[in-house]
Design an enzyme around this catalytic site. Sequence first.
Site, PDB file in Angstrom:
ATOM      1  N   CYS A   2       0.757  -1.248  -0.036  1.00 52.20           N
ATOM      2  CA  CYS A   2      -0.030   0.034  -0.064  1.00 52.20           C
ATOM      3  C   CYS A   2       0.839   1.088   0.096  1.00 52.20           C
ATOM      4  O   CYS A   2       1.895   1.404   0.713  1.00 52.20           O
ATOM      5  CB  CYS A   2      -0.788   0.018   1.214  1.00 52.20           C
ATOM      6  SG  CYS A   2      -2.208  -1.385   1.346  1.00 52.20           S
ATOM      7  N   ARG A  27       4.046  -0.388  -4.570  1.00 53.02           N
ATOM      8  CA  ARG A  27       3.645  -0.809  -3.310  1.00 53.02           C
ATOM      9  C   ARG A  27       2.722  -1.671  -3.178  1.00 53.02           C
ATOM     10  O   ARG A  27       2.275  -2.519  -2.276  1.00 53.02           O
ATOM     11  CB  ARG A  27       4.070   0.277  -2.387  1.00 53.02           C
ATOM     12  CG  ARG A  27       5.070   0.981  -2.424  1.00 53.02           C
ATOM     13  CD  ARG A  27       4.937   2.163  -1.355  1.00 53.02           C
ATOM     14  NE  ARG A  27       4.836   1.638  -0.131  1.00 53.02           N
ATOM     15  CZ  ARG A  27       5.687   1.482   1.000  1.00 53.02           C
ATOM     16  NH1 ARG A  27       7.057   1.788   0.568  1.00 53.02           N
ATOM     17  NH2 ARG A  27       5.511   1.029   2.015  1.00 53.02           N
ATOM     18  N   TRP A  75      -2.856  -2.767  -1.723  1.00 51.80           N
ATOM     19  CA  TRP A  75      -2.403  -4.266  -1.857  1.00 51.80           C
ATOM     20  C   TRP A  75      -3.283  -5.058  -0.790  1.00 51.80           C
ATOM     21  O   TRP A  75      -3.084  -4.824   0.338  1.00 51.80           O
ATOM     22  CB  TRP A  75      -0.932  -4.430  -1.505  1.00 51.80           C
ATOM     23  CG  TRP A  75      -0.555  -5.862  -1.823  1.00 51.80           C
ATOM     24  CD1 TRP A  75      -0.205  -6.651  -2.872  1.00 51.80           C
ATOM     25  CD2 TRP A  75      -0.389  -6.870  -0.891  1.00 51.80           C
ATOM     26  NE1 TRP A  75       0.148  -7.879  -2.741  1.00 51.80           N
ATOM     27  CE2 TRP A  75      -0.206  -8.103  -1.406  1.00 51.80           C
ATOM     28  CE3 TRP A  75      -0.571  -6.929   0.693  1.00 51.80           C
ATOM     29  CZ2 TRP A  75       0.452  -9.315  -0.810  1.00 51.80           C
ATOM     30  CZ3 TRP A  75      -0.223  -8.249   1.184  1.00 51.80           C
ATOM     31  CH2 TRP A  75       0.144  -9.534   0.419  1.00 51.80           C
ATOM     32  N   ASN A 101      -2.029   2.031   5.459  1.00 54.25           N
ATOM     33  CA  ASN A 101      -1.066   0.841   5.112  1.00 54.25           C
ATOM     34  C   ASN A 101      -0.791  -0.069   6.306  1.00 54.25           C
ATOM     35  O   ASN A 101      -0.379   0.561   7.164  1.00 54.25           O
ATOM     36  CB  ASN A 101       0.243   1.457   4.531  1.00 54.25           C
ATOM     37  CG  ASN A 101       1.138   0.416   4.270  1.00 54.25           C
ATOM     38  OD1 ASN A 101       0.695  -0.809   3.992  1.00 54.25           O
ATOM     39  ND2 ASN A 101       2.466   0.970   4.129  1.00 54.25           N
ATOM     40  N   GLY A 102      -1.302  -1.240   6.418  1.00 55.63           N
ATOM     41  CA  GLY A 102      -0.960  -1.990   7.693  1.00 55.63           C
ATOM     42  C   GLY A 102      -2.269  -2.843   7.830  1.00 55.63           C
ATOM     43  O   GLY A 102      -3.193  -3.080   7.081  1.00 55.63           O
ATOM     44  N   GLU A 485      17.048 -18.364  -6.909  1.00 55.76           N
ATOM     45  CA  GLU A 485      16.612 -16.920  -7.275  1.00 55.76           C
ATOM     46  C   GLU A 485      16.251 -16.839  -8.924  1.00 55.76           C
ATOM     47  O   GLU A 485      15.209 -16.323  -9.231  1.00 55.76           O
ATOM     48  CB  GLU A 485      17.835 -16.114  -7.238  1.00 55.76           C
ATOM     49  CG  GLU A 485      17.866 -14.584  -7.743  1.00 55.76           C
ATOM     50  CD  GLU A 485      16.722 -14.063  -6.949  1.00 55.76           C
ATOM     51  OE1 GLU A 485      16.104 -14.345  -5.942  1.00 55.76           O
ATOM     52  OE2 GLU A 485      16.273 -12.816  -7.367  1.00 55.76           O
ATOM     53  N   LYS A 489      12.712 -15.817 -10.005  1.00 52.96           N
ATOM     54  CA  LYS A 489      12.425 -14.454 -10.769  1.00 52.96           C
ATOM     55  C   LYS A 489      11.153 -15.255 -11.700  1.00 52.96           C
ATOM     56  O   LYS A 489      10.352 -14.244 -12.206  1.00 52.96           O
ATOM     57  CB  LYS A 489      13.207 -14.160 -11.741  1.00 52.96           C
ATOM     58  CG  LYS A 489      14.612 -13.324 -10.858  1.00 52.96           C
ATOM     59  CD  LYS A 489      14.207 -11.907 -10.514  1.00 52.96           C
ATOM     60  CE  LYS A 489      13.557 -11.901  -9.425  1.00 52.96           C
ATOM     61  NZ  LYS A 489      14.068 -11.704  -8.081  1.00 52.96           N
ATOM     62  N   GLU A 492       7.829 -15.236 -10.531  1.00 51.82           N
ATOM     63  CA  GLU A 492       6.906 -14.138  -9.802  1.00 51.82           C
ATOM     64  C   GLU A 492       6.650 -13.342 -11.090  1.00 51.82           C
ATOM     65  O   GLU A 492       5.515 -12.678 -11.087  1.00 51.82           O
ATOM     66  CB  GLU A 492       7.697 -13.148  -8.862  1.00 51.82           C
ATOM     67  CG  GLU A 492       8.871 -12.826  -9.262  1.00 51.82           C
ATOM     68  CD  GLU A 492       9.491 -11.996  -8.118  1.00 51.82           C
ATOM     69  OE1 GLU A 492      10.752 -11.600  -7.937  1.00 51.82           O
ATOM     70  OE2 GLU A 492       8.970 -11.629  -6.920  1.00 51.82           O
ATOM     71  N   HIS A 508      16.902 -37.781  -6.093  1.00 49.70           N
ATOM     72  CA  HIS A 508      16.276 -38.077  -5.052  1.00 49.70           C
ATOM     73  C   HIS A 508      14.578 -37.953  -5.161  1.00 49.70           C
ATOM     74  O   HIS A 508      14.146 -37.645  -4.058  1.00 49.70           O
ATOM     75  CB  HIS A 508      16.798 -37.374  -3.563  1.00 49.70           C
ATOM     76  CG  HIS A 508      18.169 -38.015  -3.598  1.00 49.70           C
ATOM     77  ND1 HIS A 508      18.754 -39.188  -2.998  1.00 49.70           N
ATOM     78  CD2 HIS A 508      19.550 -37.021  -3.515  1.00 49.70           C
ATOM     79  CE1 HIS A 508      19.897 -39.115  -2.889  1.00 49.70           C
ATOM     80  NE2 HIS A 508      20.434 -37.941  -3.255  1.00 49.70           N
ATOM     81  N   LYS A 607       6.026  -4.539  -4.093  1.00 45.83           N
ATOM     82  CA  LYS A 607       7.171  -4.503  -3.807  1.00 45.83           C
ATOM     83  C   LYS A 607       7.893  -4.732  -2.297  1.00 45.83           C
ATOM     84  O   LYS A 607       8.910  -5.520  -2.184  1.00 45.83           O
ATOM     85  CB  LYS A 607       7.703  -3.007  -4.095  1.00 45.83           C
ATOM     86  CG  LYS A 607       9.345  -2.876  -4.330  1.00 45.83           C
ATOM     87  CD  LYS A 607      10.139  -3.752  -5.157  1.00 45.83           C
ATOM     88  CE  LYS A 607      11.666  -3.567  -5.205  1.00 45.83           C
ATOM     89  NZ  LYS A 607      12.490  -4.679  -5.969  1.00 45.83           N
TER      90      LYS A 607
HETATM   91  O1  M6R Z   1      12.572  -5.395   0.546  1.00 46.03           O
HETATM   92  P1  M6R Z   1      13.176  -6.771   0.912  1.00 46.03           P
HETATM   93  O2  M6R Z   1      14.564  -7.091   0.218  1.00 46.03           O
HETATM   94  O3  M6R Z   1      13.177  -6.885   2.220  1.00 46.03           O
HETATM   95  O4  M6R Z   1      12.091  -7.961   0.108  1.00 46.03           O
HETATM   96  C1  M6R Z   1      12.124  -8.990   0.402  1.00 46.03           C
HETATM   97  C2  M6R Z   1      11.302  -9.806  -0.530  1.00 46.03           C
HETATM   98  O5  M6R Z   1       9.852  -9.485  -0.252  1.00 46.03           O
HETATM   99  C3  M6R Z   1      11.664  -9.668  -1.928  1.00 46.03           C
HETATM  100  O6  M6R Z   1      13.102  -9.927  -2.264  1.00 46.03           O
HETATM  101  C4  M6R Z   1      10.796 -10.476  -2.867  1.00 46.03           C
HETATM  102  O7  M6R Z   1      10.994 -11.612  -2.773  1.00 46.03           O
HETATM  103  C5  M6R Z   1      10.896 -10.000  -4.404  1.00 46.03           C
HETATM  104  N1  M6R Z   1       9.755  -9.691  -5.099  1.00 46.03           N
HETATM  105  C6  M6R Z   1      11.684 -10.926  -5.183  1.00 46.03           C
HETATM  106  O8  M6R Z   1      11.925 -10.490  -6.305  1.00 46.03           O
END
Ligand code: M6R
Length: 612
Positions: A2, A27, A75, A101-102, A485, A489, A492, A508, A607
Amino acid sequence: MCGIVGYIGKRNSINIIFDGLKRLEYRGYDSAGVAVINDENEFNYYKKAGKVKELEKDFNGEILDGNIGIGHTRWATHGEPNDNNAHPHFDMNKHISVVHNGIIENFKTLKKKLTQEGYTFSTDTDTEVLANLIDFHCKTTHDFEKAVRYALTEVEGTYGLAMLCNTEPDKIIIARMGSPLMFGLGKDEIIVSSDAAAIIKHTKNVIYLEDGEMAILKRDGFQIKTINDVDIQREVQKIEYDLEQIEKGGFEHFMLKEICEQPDTIQNTYRGRINFETYDVKLGGLDSVREKLFNAKRIIITACGTAWHAGLVGEYMLEHYCRIPTEVEYASEFRYRNPIINKDDIVIVISQSGETADTRAAMKEAQRLGATVIGIVNAVGSTIAREVDCGTYIHAGPEIGVASTKAFTSQLMSLALITLMIGKHKGTIKEEEFKEIVDELKILPGKMKEIIGKMNEYKFVAEEFKDSLNFLYLGRGMNFPVALEGALKMKEISYIHAEGYPAAEMKHGPIALIDENMPVVFVAPKDDTYDKIVTNIEEIKARKGKIITISTDHDEEIKAYSDYTLSVPKTVDIFAPILNSIPLQFLSYYIASARGNNVDQPRNLAKSVTVE
Ligand code: M6R
């Protein structure tokens, strides 16, 4: 999670709020809304499911005329993301307007109490309960500020709030508990925002609100207080980046821009920290804990998502080069599992945003248990950056794309610098190897540029696999977290199911998934694990899986086993995860683009995750 914007001043607030909301949209982007107080002291508002630009397309500028207003991009947590649940929310008498926000955890109890007092509710949100609660206290206090304070003492949970009252139309009240909030000081105007992105166009002078504080903002000044009514003096801080850093600069997406920025951002991470003549590493932010780090018996790294993957690479680095036992914990698990931590432990928290609720809670838990907590953070002045015992900024600059790219490689660089600093001091990295690593740093950005220059190859492979339903990513050693990672990517932004495994773990279980439709991405540099990973590739090949390798330039042997190779220049082991990550970022980017997805704002994500 948010975005909040508010404006009070002499200009028409609406355009400033829309512009700010667009900059904060990373956000959250389920729904958006704005409310202003007009000349007749009435609320005019507009809110809608979808993105800010949908809202802007529909709104009628004249109706929303007013030079005090608040806005929100959401969000969803409580209530589905429809028009009705979009913020701002109002009390039933349309006297108070709130953006939030929260999460208000005790909203059900409060709702019951207010219902008994005759209040009715028209949304499913926790925020509407707060608006009514403030109105309820206004009835007895006849004072907006007091009513907010009384309401907040009843609230349990987290909030960043901006609030208006149409009987006191000369002020915005903001409050913070767990969700970031700041305000910028312009000439005869104040701009409120969840982060600096919505403010920087207007002023670089900002004030950060701390947890448990509220501020009363007027055209001609402001007052900061605790929620218990104690006055606070706070210094004005300067935003450290420029507007152009948060614009796309001709790229189609922020993510693409951020991938391509990496040769520069990596240099920003090590600039001034390495002396290439004397071969010294100096991390000023860690001066106060140098001895502790050199003598550490154990390091615990905690983070979420991509930052957690960086932590896993850090574990390999610290154990291999410094011989310090290192553990990596999901921040969301760490805080709830009664971790065994003592005052000699070093806990490293890694966060791009510096606002992730789980990471912050893990940090607090580690501090409570007496550990020394070091931050590796990107967002300057963010909550985690301010609350850690000490830390090092990665200096990757603002990262807007929801999928983290340049922050990841800079987090890896920061971990490498910490490793080098400790390893040199302890003598666990031999002088010759240390020099080789430092010399390599000088040419690393050039090698990253070479990788970025191969966009057409990534596009070609992406086109071949854009309709795949699944992906597997495999790697060994330090490149196992790189595989994780790569899979994250892909998931997401392309919405293709993808998993990462240590390559040898395949046999395994996961090998049962392999058939001619399964693309398998191997991170297979020419290092000590090479022969083993070639064997793993053969195992997949024998089962007709489609093999894409991230290999080392000029490795002809691996081409024979692979359907596609994307090669990167040879580098020293400690930097290999940085180079190997880039083709994986491109692969997910081009596949997501080819599928027509909104790369910068993938569905269901935000984000920075400032709720648990
Ligand atoms: O801002 P942060 O690094 O604490 O965020 C952690 C995760 O939320 C963040 O890395 C998330 O997994 C990303 N969308 C990955 O691309």
